[in-house]
Design a protein around this motif. Sequence first.
Motif, PDB file in Angstrom:
ATOM      1  N   PHE A   1       0.829  -1.198   0.000  1.00 46.18           N
ATOM      2  CA  PHE A   1       0.000   0.000   0.000  1.00 46.18           C
ATOM      3  C   PHE A   1       0.861   1.245   0.000  1.00 46.18           C
ATOM      4  N   ASP A   2       0.343   2.294  -0.626  1.00 47.76           N
ATOM      5  CA  ASP A   2       0.928   3.614  -0.432  1.00 47.76           C
ATOM      6  C   ASP A   2       0.525   4.014   0.980  1.00 47.76           C
ATOM      7  N   LYS A   3       1.472   4.374   1.788  1.00 48.71           N
ATOM      8  CA  LYS A   3       1.210   4.668   3.197  1.00 48.71           C
ATOM      9  C   LYS A   3       0.608   6.056   3.373  1.00 48.71           C
ATOM     10  N   TYR A   4      -0.455   6.115   4.151  1.00 47.74           N
ATOM     11  CA  TYR A   4      -1.112   7.387   4.457  1.00 47.74           C
ATOM     12  C   TYR A   4      -0.420   8.025   5.656  1.00 47.74           C
ATOM     13  N   LYS A   5       0.063   9.246   5.482  1.00 44.76           N
ATOM     14  CA  LYS A   5       0.815   9.945   6.521  1.00 44.76           C
ATOM     15  C   LYS A   5      -0.033  10.923   7.310  1.00 44.76           C
ATOM     16  N   GLY A   6      -1.257  11.159   6.850  1.00 44.92           N
ATOM     17  CA  GLY A   6      -2.118  12.106   7.545  1.00 44.92           C
ATOM     18  C   GLY A   6      -2.113  13.484   6.922  1.00 44.92           C
ATOM     19  N   THR A   7      -1.557  13.587   5.716  1.00 53.30           N
ATOM     20  CA  THR A   7      -1.428  14.913   5.107  1.00 53.30           C
ATOM     21  C   THR A   7      -2.174  15.058   3.783  1.00 53.30           C
ATOM     22  N   THR A   8      -2.857  14.012   3.349  1.00 50.44           N
ATOM     23  CA  THR A   8      -3.579  14.079   2.075  1.00 50.44           C
ATOM     24  C   THR A   8      -5.051  13.744   2.300  1.00 50.44           C
ATOM     25  N   CYS A   9      -5.803  13.715   1.237  1.00 53.36           N
ATOM     26  CA  CYS A   9      -7.241  13.472   1.323  1.00 53.36           C
ATOM     27  C   CYS A   9      -7.533  12.049   1.809  1.00 53.36           C
ATOM     28  N   PRO A  10      -8.254  11.910   2.915  1.00 49.75           N
ATOM     29  CA  PRO A  10      -8.540  10.570   3.449  1.00 49.75           C
ATOM     30  C   PRO A  10      -9.480   9.762   2.546  1.00 49.75           C
TER      31      PRO A  10
ATOM     32  N   ALA B   1      -0.833   8.655  11.470  1.00 50.12           N
ATOM     33  CA  ALA B   1      -2.019   7.870  11.132  1.00 50.12           C
ATOM     34  C   ALA B   1      -1.994   6.504  11.830  1.00 50.12           C
ATOM     35  N   VAL B   2      -0.824   5.907  11.980  1.00 52.02           N
ATOM     36  CA  VAL B   2      -0.717   4.636  12.716  1.00 52.02           C
ATOM     37  C   VAL B   2      -1.048   4.873  14.187  1.00 52.02           C
ATOM     38  N   THR B   3      -0.566   5.961  14.720  1.00 49.38           N
ATOM     39  CA  THR B   3      -0.872   6.298  16.110  1.00 49.38           C
ATOM     40  C   THR B   3      -2.367   6.477  16.298  1.00 49.38           C
ATOM     41  N   TRP B   4      -3.009   7.152  15.357  1.00 49.73           N
ATOM     42  CA  TRP B   4      -4.466   7.312  15.421  1.00 49.73           C
ATOM     43  C   TRP B   4      -5.142   5.946  15.446  1.00 49.73           C
TER      44      TRP B   4
ATOM     45  N   LEU C   1     -15.097   2.321  10.861  1.00 47.11           N
ATOM     46  CA  LEU C   1     -13.682   2.675  10.740  1.00 47.11           C
ATOM     47  C   LEU C   1     -13.474   3.735   9.665  1.00 47.11           C
ATOM     48  N   MET C   2     -14.160   3.591   8.534  1.00 41.58           N
ATOM     49  CA  MET C   2     -14.030   4.592   7.468  1.00 41.58           C
ATOM     50  C   MET C   2     -14.530   5.958   7.935  1.00 41.58           C
ATOM     51  N   ILE C   3     -15.652   5.975   8.614  1.00 43.66           N
ATOM     52  CA  ILE C   3     -16.205   7.247   9.111  1.00 43.66           C
ATOM     53  C   ILE C   3     -15.249   7.898  10.102  1.00 43.66           C
ATOM     54  N   SER C   4     -14.697   7.105  11.006  1.00 50.00           N
ATOM     55  CA  SER C   4     -13.738   7.641  11.981  1.00 50.00           C
ATOM     56  C   SER C   4     -12.504   8.201  11.293  1.00 50.00           C
ATOM     57  N   PHE C   5     -12.027   7.481  10.288  1.00 50.73           N
ATOM     58  CA  PHE C   5     -10.840   7.913   9.546  1.00 50.73           C
ATOM     59  C   PHE C   5     -11.097   9.227   8.815  1.00 50.73           C
ATOM     60  N   ILE C   6     -12.226   9.312   8.148  1.00 56.17           N
ATOM     61  CA  ILE C   6     -12.561  10.544   7.415  1.00 56.17           C
ATOM     62  C   ILE C   6     -12.727  11.717   8.381  1.00 56.17           C
ATOM     63  N   ARG C   7     -13.391  11.480   9.501  1.00 54.30           N
ATOM     64  CA  ARG C   7     -13.554  12.553  10.496  1.00 54.30           C
ATOM     65  C   ARG C   7     -12.206  13.033  11.019  1.00 54.30           C
ATOM     66  N   GLN C   8     -11.312  12.088  11.265  1.00 56.34           N
ATOM     67  CA  GLN C   8     -10.001  12.439  11.806  1.00 56.34           C
ATOM     68  C   GLN C   8      -9.199  13.304  10.840  1.00 56.34           C
ATOM     69  N   TYR C   9      -9.274  12.976   9.553  1.00 51.16           N
ATOM     70  CA  TYR C   9      -8.435  13.662   8.571  1.00 51.16           C
ATOM     71  C   TYR C   9      -9.220  14.517   7.586  1.00 51.16           C
ATOM     72  N   GLN C  10     -10.428  14.872   7.937  1.00 53.49           N
ATOM     73  CA  GLN C  10     -11.293  15.697   7.079  1.00 53.49           C
ATOM     74  C   GLN C  10     -10.649  17.035   6.734  1.00 53.49           C
ATOM     75  N   TYR C  11      -9.899  17.581   7.659  1.00 62.78           N
ATOM     76  CA  TYR C  11      -9.287  18.893   7.421  1.00 62.78           C
ATOM     77  C   TYR C  11      -8.395  18.879   6.179  1.00 62.78           C
ATOM     78  N   ASN C  12      -7.823  17.717   5.834  1.00 59.34           N
ATOM     79  CA  ASN C  12      -7.002  17.636   4.622  1.00 59.34           C
ATOM     80  C   ASN C  12      -7.849  17.801   3.369  1.00 59.34           C
ATOM     81  N   SER C  13      -9.067  17.297   3.398  1.00 55.94           N
ATOM     82  CA  SER C  13      -9.965  17.455   2.247  1.00 55.94           C
ATOM     83  C   SER C  13     -10.389  18.901   2.109  1.00 55.94           C
ATOM     84  N   ASN C  14     -10.635  19.547   3.235  1.00 59.30           N
ATOM     85  CA  ASN C  14     -11.082  20.947   3.222  1.00 59.30           C
ATOM     86  C   ASN C  14      -9.978  21.890   2.737  1.00 59.30           C
ATOM     87  N   MET C  15      -8.735  21.519   2.965  1.00 61.65           N
ATOM     88  CA  MET C  15      -7.609  22.386   2.589  1.00 61.65           C
ATOM     89  C   MET C  15      -7.043  22.055   1.229  1.00 61.65           C
ATOM     90  N   ALA C  16      -7.471  20.968   0.619  1.00 66.22           N
ATOM     91  CA  ALA C  16      -6.902  20.563  -0.665  1.00 66.22           C
ATOM     92  C   ALA C  16      -7.152  21.622  -1.730  1.00 66.22           C
TER      93      ALA C  16
END
Length: 127
Positions: free
Chosen positions: A48-57, A90-93, A108-123
């Motif tokens: 997998f491409d690893k999610y770092k918490g900085t892009t669109c969830p 993201a692993v810590t989360w 799990l998907m809903i929790s993930f999107i909520r956690q990193y939603q700010y990345n979508s808003n700032m894209a």
Amino acid sequence: MVEREKFNQREERLRAIEGGGDHAFANMAELYLVPNVVIPPKFKVSDFDKYKGTTCPKNHLKVYNRKMVADSKNEKLLMHFFQESLTRAAVTWYTNLEPSRVHSWKDLMISFIRQYQYNSNMAPDRM
């Protein structure tokens, strides 16, 4: 009598240092987000491409779901191996998720999107 008192004091200090036998993970089942997951004998985890918490969830979830399409009916596998697609914060989360709040892949998907939603808003977009 004095020696016995010194012994008791040292024993008390040792219990305080060691936690008195009460370990944080006394129950190993508390460590699992997805208990009783059954991994098929010849199952191979995709790269997998690893999610770092900085892009669109949402984009990350799309790519993850597409790579796991063969096992998409097995929610426990999807949930368990999601951690393999994460790195850094993201692993810590993921490891800090409360198992009592995540009962399905959708949770799990809903929790993930909520956690990193700010990345979508700032894209950035074309506008």
